[in-house]
Motif scaffolding. Structure first.
Motif, PDB file in Angstrom:
ATOM      1  N   PHE A 132      23.014 -11.863 -82.120  1.00  0.00           N
ATOM      2  CA  PHE A 132      21.756 -11.431 -82.721  1.00  0.00           C
ATOM      3  C   PHE A 132      21.402 -10.015 -82.280  1.00  0.00           C
ATOM      4  CE2 PHE A 132      17.212 -10.919 -81.687  1.00  0.00           C
ATOM      5  CZ  PHE A 132      16.643 -10.945 -82.959  1.00  0.00           C
ATOM      6  N   PHE A 133      21.499  -9.736 -80.987  1.00  0.00           N
ATOM      7  CA  PHE A 133      21.136  -8.412 -80.485  1.00  0.00           C
ATOM      8  C   PHE A 133      22.126  -7.337 -80.923  1.00  0.00           C
ATOM      9  CE2 PHE A 133      18.517 -10.895 -77.565  1.00  0.00           C
ATOM     10  CZ  PHE A 133      17.364 -10.145 -77.560  1.00  0.00           C
ATOM     11  N   GLU A 134      23.386  -7.661 -80.981  1.00  0.00           N
ATOM     12  CA  GLU A 134      24.409  -6.671 -81.307  1.00  0.00           C
ATOM     13  C   GLU A 134      24.464  -6.352 -82.793  1.00  0.00           C
ATOM     14  OE1 GLU A 134      27.762  -8.624 -79.618  1.00  0.00           O
ATOM     15  OE2 GLU A 134      27.408  -7.836 -77.591  1.00  0.00           O
ATOM     16  N   ALA A 135      23.977  -7.257 -83.640  1.00  0.00           N
ATOM     17  CA  ALA A 135      23.969  -7.029 -85.089  1.00  0.00           C
ATOM     18  C   ALA A 135      22.886  -6.015 -85.449  1.00  0.00           C
ATOM     19  CB  ALA A 135      23.732  -8.347 -85.815  1.00  0.00           C
ATOM     20  N   PRO A 136      22.964  -5.420 -86.649  1.00  0.00           N
ATOM     21  CA  PRO A 136      21.942  -4.446 -87.065  1.00  0.00           C
ATOM     22  C   PRO A 136      20.567  -5.090 -87.180  1.00  0.00           C
ATOM     23  CG  PRO A 136      23.895  -4.315 -88.475  1.00  0.00           C
ATOM     24  CD  PRO A 136      24.052  -5.541 -87.633  1.00  0.00           C
TER      25      PRO A 136
ATOM     26  N   ALA B   3      12.200  -7.170 -78.830  1.00  0.00           N
ATOM     27  CA  ALA B   3      13.278  -7.156 -77.836  1.00  0.00           C
ATOM     28  C   ALA B   3      14.546  -6.543 -78.425  1.00  0.00           C
ATOM     29  CB  ALA B   3      13.553  -8.577 -77.343  1.00  0.00           C
ATOM     30  N   LYS B   4      14.861  -6.898 -79.663  1.00  0.00           N
ATOM     31  CA  LYS B   4      16.059  -6.341 -80.298  1.00  0.00           C
ATOM     32  C   LYS B   4      15.911  -4.840 -80.520  1.00  0.00           C
ATOM     33  CE  LYS B   4      19.227  -7.139 -84.173  1.00  0.00           C
ATOM     34  NZ  LYS B   4      19.590  -8.068 -85.271  1.00  0.00           N
ATOM     35  N   THR B   5      14.709  -4.408 -80.900  1.00  0.00           N
ATOM     36  CA  THR B   5      14.461  -2.983 -81.083  1.00  0.00           C
ATOM     37  C   THR B   5      14.632  -2.225 -79.773  1.00  0.00           C
ATOM     38  OG1 THR B   5      12.880  -3.513 -82.839  1.00  0.00           O
ATOM     39  CG2 THR B   5      12.808  -1.288 -81.947  1.00  0.00           C
ATOM     40  N   MET B   6      14.113  -2.787 -78.685  1.00  0.00           N
ATOM     41  CA  MET B   6      14.273  -2.146 -77.381  1.00  0.00           C
ATOM     42  C   MET B   6      15.753  -2.075 -76.983  1.00  0.00           C
ATOM     43  SD  MET B   6      11.211  -1.302 -76.761  1.00  0.00           S
ATOM     44  CE  MET B   6      10.883  -1.357 -78.540  1.00  0.00           C
ATOM     45  N   TYR B   7      16.508  -3.106 -77.315  1.00  0.00           N
ATOM     46  CA  TYR B   7      17.950  -3.098 -77.045  1.00  0.00           C
ATOM     47  C   TYR B   7      18.619  -1.942 -77.790  1.00  0.00           C
ATOM     48  CZ  TYR B   7      22.879  -4.345 -77.497  1.00  0.00           C
ATOM     49  OH  TYR B   7      24.251  -4.316 -77.499  1.00  0.00           O
TER      50      TYR B   7
ATOM     51  N   LYS C 142       6.289 -11.074 -75.401  1.00  0.00           N
ATOM     52  CA  LYS C 142       7.069 -10.517 -74.295  1.00  0.00           C
ATOM     53  C   LYS C 142       7.851 -11.620 -73.600  1.00  0.00           C
ATOM     54  CE  LYS C 142       4.928  -9.228 -70.539  1.00  0.00           C
ATOM     55  NZ  LYS C 142       4.092  -8.450 -69.609  1.00  0.00           N
ATOM     56  N   TYR C 143       7.229 -12.772 -73.407  1.00  0.00           N
ATOM     57  CA  TYR C 143       7.923 -13.895 -72.777  1.00  0.00           C
ATOM     58  C   TYR C 143       9.114 -14.350 -73.614  1.00  0.00           C
ATOM     59  CZ  TYR C 143       4.114 -14.629 -69.398  1.00  0.00           C
ATOM     60  OH  TYR C 143       3.210 -14.497 -68.388  1.00  0.00           O
ATOM     61  N   VAL C 144       8.940 -14.368 -74.940  1.00  0.00           N
ATOM     62  CA  VAL C 144      10.061 -14.743 -75.807  1.00  0.00           C
ATOM     63  C   VAL C 144      11.220 -13.778 -75.604  1.00  0.00           C
ATOM     64  CG1 VAL C 144      10.812 -14.881 -78.219  1.00  0.00           C
ATOM     65  CG2 VAL C 144       8.668 -15.936 -77.531  1.00  0.00           C
ATOM     66  N   GLY C 145      10.905 -12.489 -75.485  1.00  0.00           N
ATOM     67  CA  GLY C 145      11.951 -11.510 -75.210  1.00  0.00           C
ATOM     68  C   GLY C 145      12.651 -11.785 -73.897  1.00  0.00           C
ATOM     69  N   GLU C 146      11.899 -12.231 -72.914  1.00  0.00           N
ATOM     70  CA  GLU C 146      12.496 -12.534 -71.615  1.00  0.00           C
ATOM     71  C   GLU C 146      13.369 -13.787 -71.675  1.00  0.00           C
ATOM     72  OE1 GLU C 146       9.214 -12.663 -68.958  1.00  0.00           O
ATOM     73  OE2 GLU C 146       9.029 -10.495 -68.885  1.00  0.00           O
ATOM     74  N   ILE C 147      12.933 -14.777 -72.443  1.00  0.00           N
ATOM     75  CA  ILE C 147      13.746 -15.979 -72.611  1.00  0.00           C
ATOM     76  C   ILE C 147      15.080 -15.590 -73.232  1.00  0.00           C
ATOM     77  CG2 ILE C 147      13.934 -18.174 -73.850  1.00  0.00           C
ATOM     78  CD1 ILE C 147      10.807 -18.243 -73.737  1.00  0.00           C
ATOM     79  N   ALA C 148      15.029 -14.728 -74.250  1.00  0.00           N
ATOM     80  CA  ALA C 148      16.262 -14.265 -74.875  1.00  0.00           C
ATOM     81  C   ALA C 148      17.097 -13.475 -73.876  1.00  0.00           C
ATOM     82  CB  ALA C 148      15.937 -13.404 -76.093  1.00  0.00           C
ATOM     83  N   GLY C 149      16.425 -12.650 -73.055  1.00  0.00           N
ATOM     84  CA  GLY C 149      17.146 -11.861 -72.063  1.00  0.00           C
ATOM     85  C   GLY C 149      17.900 -12.720 -71.071  1.00  0.00           C
ATOM     86  N   GLU C 150      17.357 -13.901 -70.794  1.00  0.00           N
ATOM     87  CA  GLU C 150      18.022 -14.827 -69.876  1.00  0.00           C
ATOM     88  C   GLU C 150      19.366 -15.296 -70.420  1.00  0.00           C
ATOM     89  OE1 GLU C 150      17.474 -19.519 -68.769  1.00  0.00           O
ATOM     90  OE2 GLU C 150      15.680 -18.314 -69.016  1.00  0.00           O
ATOM     91  N   LYS C 151      19.471 -15.354 -71.741  1.00  0.00           N
ATOM     92  CA  LYS C 151      20.625 -15.994 -72.375  1.00  0.00           C
ATOM     93  C   LYS C 151      21.678 -15.011 -72.880  1.00  0.00           C
ATOM     94  CE  LYS C 151      20.700 -19.622 -72.416  1.00  0.00           C
ATOM     95  NZ  LYS C 151      21.062 -20.563 -71.322  1.00  0.00           N
ATOM     96  N   VAL C 152      21.517 -13.721 -72.635  1.00  0.00           N
ATOM     97  CA  VAL C 152      22.465 -12.751 -73.196  1.00  0.00           C
ATOM     98  C   VAL C 152      23.203 -11.954 -72.133  1.00  0.00           C
ATOM     99  CG1 VAL C 152      21.245 -12.512 -75.374  1.00  0.00           C
ATOM    100  CG2 VAL C 152      20.626 -11.025 -73.475  1.00  0.00           C
ATOM    101  N   GLY C 153      22.975 -12.246 -70.875  1.00  0.00           N
ATOM    102  CA  GLY C 153      23.723 -11.583 -69.813  1.00  0.00           C
ATOM    103  C   GLY C 153      23.098 -10.282 -69.358  1.00  0.00           C
TER     104      GLY C 153
ATOM    105  N   GLY D  86      19.931  -5.566 -69.665  1.00  0.00           N
ATOM    106  CA  GLY D  86      19.733  -4.250 -69.052  1.00  0.00           C
ATOM    107  C   GLY D  86      19.365  -3.197 -70.084  1.00  0.00           C
ATOM    108  N   TYR D  87      20.000  -3.257 -71.240  1.00  0.00           N
ATOM    109  CA  TYR D  87      19.668  -2.322 -72.316  1.00  0.00           C
ATOM    110  C   TYR D  87      18.268  -2.586 -72.869  1.00  0.00           C
ATOM    111  CZ  TYR D  87      24.377  -0.308 -72.635  1.00  0.00           C
ATOM    112  OH  TYR D  87      25.541   0.363 -72.379  1.00  0.00           O
ATOM    113  N   ILE D  88      17.866  -3.858 -72.922  1.00  0.00           N
ATOM    114  CA  ILE D  88      16.508  -4.186 -73.379  1.00  0.00           C
ATOM    115  C   ILE D  88      15.484  -3.549 -72.441  1.00  0.00           C
ATOM    116  CG2 ILE D  88      14.833  -6.034 -73.771  1.00  0.00           C
ATOM    117  CD1 ILE D  88      17.181  -7.867 -74.486  1.00  0.00           C
ATOM    118  N   LYS D  89      15.708  -3.698 -71.141  1.00  0.00           N
ATOM    119  CA  LYS D  89      14.793  -3.108 -70.158  1.00  0.00           C
ATOM    120  C   LYS D  89      14.772  -1.592 -70.267  1.00  0.00           C
ATOM    121  CE  LYS D  89      15.723  -6.803 -66.803  1.00  0.00           C
ATOM    122  NZ  LYS D  89      16.336  -7.114 -65.507  1.00  0.00           N
ATOM    123  N   LYS D  90      15.952  -1.003 -70.452  1.00  0.00           N
ATOM    124  CA  LYS D  90      16.040   0.454 -70.566  1.00  0.00           C
ATOM    125  C   LYS D  90      15.278   0.945 -71.788  1.00  0.00           C
ATOM    126  CE  LYS D  90      19.422   4.232 -71.086  1.00  0.00           C
ATOM    127  NZ  LYS D  90      20.875   4.546 -71.213  1.00  0.00           N
ATOM    128  N   GLY D  91      15.478   0.276 -72.915  1.00  0.00           N
ATOM    129  CA  GLY D  91      14.771   0.668 -74.129  1.00  0.00           C
ATOM    130  C   GLY D  91      13.277   0.501 -74.007  1.00  0.00           C
TER     131      GLY D  91
END
Length: 365
Positions: free
Chosen positions: A186-190, A239-243, A308-319, A324-329
């Motif tokens: 999901f995150f890597e796709a456009p 979250a995907k936009t920040m990634y 924001k919490y939903v983004g964090e839940i997703a962050g838990e499951k993507v490594g 790290g890229y989500i946080k950076k963005g």
């Protein structure tokens, strides 16, 4: 008792049960999600089917609004004209002026509270002064566009303040867990890729399972199916936009454009539901005005917090790499938003409305 991030720690396991090949790429997302919801929440299949349909309809409506808005803008139309069209599509009601006014005042109240909290927590050096909103009169004729412009400006302001809050929260990953390859996909796709809609529906069902099991924080425990869908839509979109910003695929300016348009799609959906009195997202609490519900959902403790919490839940499951890229963005966009707010705030003596022109200038709106 104050709720913490740990209130969501267990949701990663539930997400894995909802985000599966069958629900994302199996060809019949709704049927697959109905089976998951019925099994995991212990509810009968007919009720599960109704819940899935409500969530699916909401996600589909938000996606359609976004595509419609982009098509409208591509033809040279303005966001204000698009929002006016969405409100008018709801048909006429004798109290439409009051309903539209409450949407506007609710958004502005949410912004006022969030700006105040950011100042109290030291994120903003000085308080932002808000003008009292003038009565724009009846929602008719030329006043329609004035209302639409004020609402879209409030959405832009809300997006900037939420970006600062997102940066401040640092989008922590709640705990180490096994990665979900479909969420990574999901995150890597456009943006607006084929994976977006089924993924949002599946994560919404995960939160619905948690609600049925009474595992959500108390302030979110009475969320309707439609509200959950909106929270997930906003959370995963942001979250995907920040990634994408973190990887360099998307500029911060284009990211803000995208997030504003996704949020405007939500407001367009809410406005239409309110004016037709058909929405499940509003009007479910007796004696609560539309404005109060809008404020509740768009302020820092509403959609902003739980998205924001939903983004964090997703962050838990993507490594670590993707999270790290989500946080950076989030940091890049948040810092940019803070510079806009701070630079304009220092130059104004009266009113938050001065921010609007600055945002439009910076973003080319």
């Amino acid at each position: 008792m104050q709720e913490t991030f740990e209130d969501f720690d267990h949701l990663g396991d539930i997400v894995d049960k909802a985000v599966t090949p069958e629900t994302i790429t199996g060809g019949d997302t709704n049927n697959a999600l109905t089976e998951v919801l019925s099994r995991e929440a212990g509810i009968d299949s007919e009720k599960a089917r109704q819940v899935v349909q409500e969530i699916s309809d909401t996600i589909n409506a938000l996606d359609e609004n976004y595509r419609d808005l982009q098509a409208h803008k591509a033809k040279g139309g303005s966001t204000e004209d698009w929002l006016t069209k969405k409100i008018d599509e709801a048909g006429g009601t004798k109290d439409k002026t009051e309903q539209v006014r409450q949407i506007l005042t609710g958004l502005e109240a949410a912004n006022r509270e969030q700006a105040g909290e950011l100042h109290r927590d030291g994120e903003l050096e000085q308080p932002l002064v808000f003008d009292d909103k003038q009565d724009l009169g009846d929602y008719s004729s030329l006043n329609k566009k004035r209302y639409a412009k004020a609402i879209t400006d409030a959405v832009a302001n809300n997006t900037l303040l939420n970006a600062i809050e997102l940066k401040r929260g640092k989008l922590r990953v709640t705990k180490a867990g096994k990665e979900n390859p479909l969420l990574k996909q999901f995150f890597e796709a456009p943006l607006e890729g084929a994976e977006d809609s089924p993924t949002k529906k599946a994560v919404s069902i995960a939160l619905t399972i948690a609600r049925e099991k009474q595992l959500l924080p108390q302030t979110m425990s009475d969320s309707t199916n439609e509200e959950i869908a909106v929270i997930v839509d906003q959370g995963l979109s942001r979250a995907k936009t920040m990634y994408k910003v973190g990887t360099g695929e998307l500029s911060p300016v284009k990211a803000i454009h995208y997030v504003i348009d996704r949020a405007t799609s939500v407001v367009g959906h809410i406005a239409k539901q309110v004016c037709t009195r058909a929405g499940r997202i509003l009007g479910r609490i007796a004696g609560t005005t539309v404005g109060e519900l809008i404020e509740k959902k768009f302020k820092v403790k509403g959609f902003s917090k739980y998205s924001k919490y939903v983004g964090e839940i997703a962050g838990e499951k993507v490594g670590k790499t993707i999270s790290g890229y989500i946080k950076k963005g989030a940091k890049i966009v948040g810092e940019g938003s803070k510079k806009i707010v701070t630079s304009i705030a220092k130059g104004i003596e009266t009113g938050w409305n001065a921010l609007k022109s600055g945002v439009k200038s910076f973003l080319g709106l």
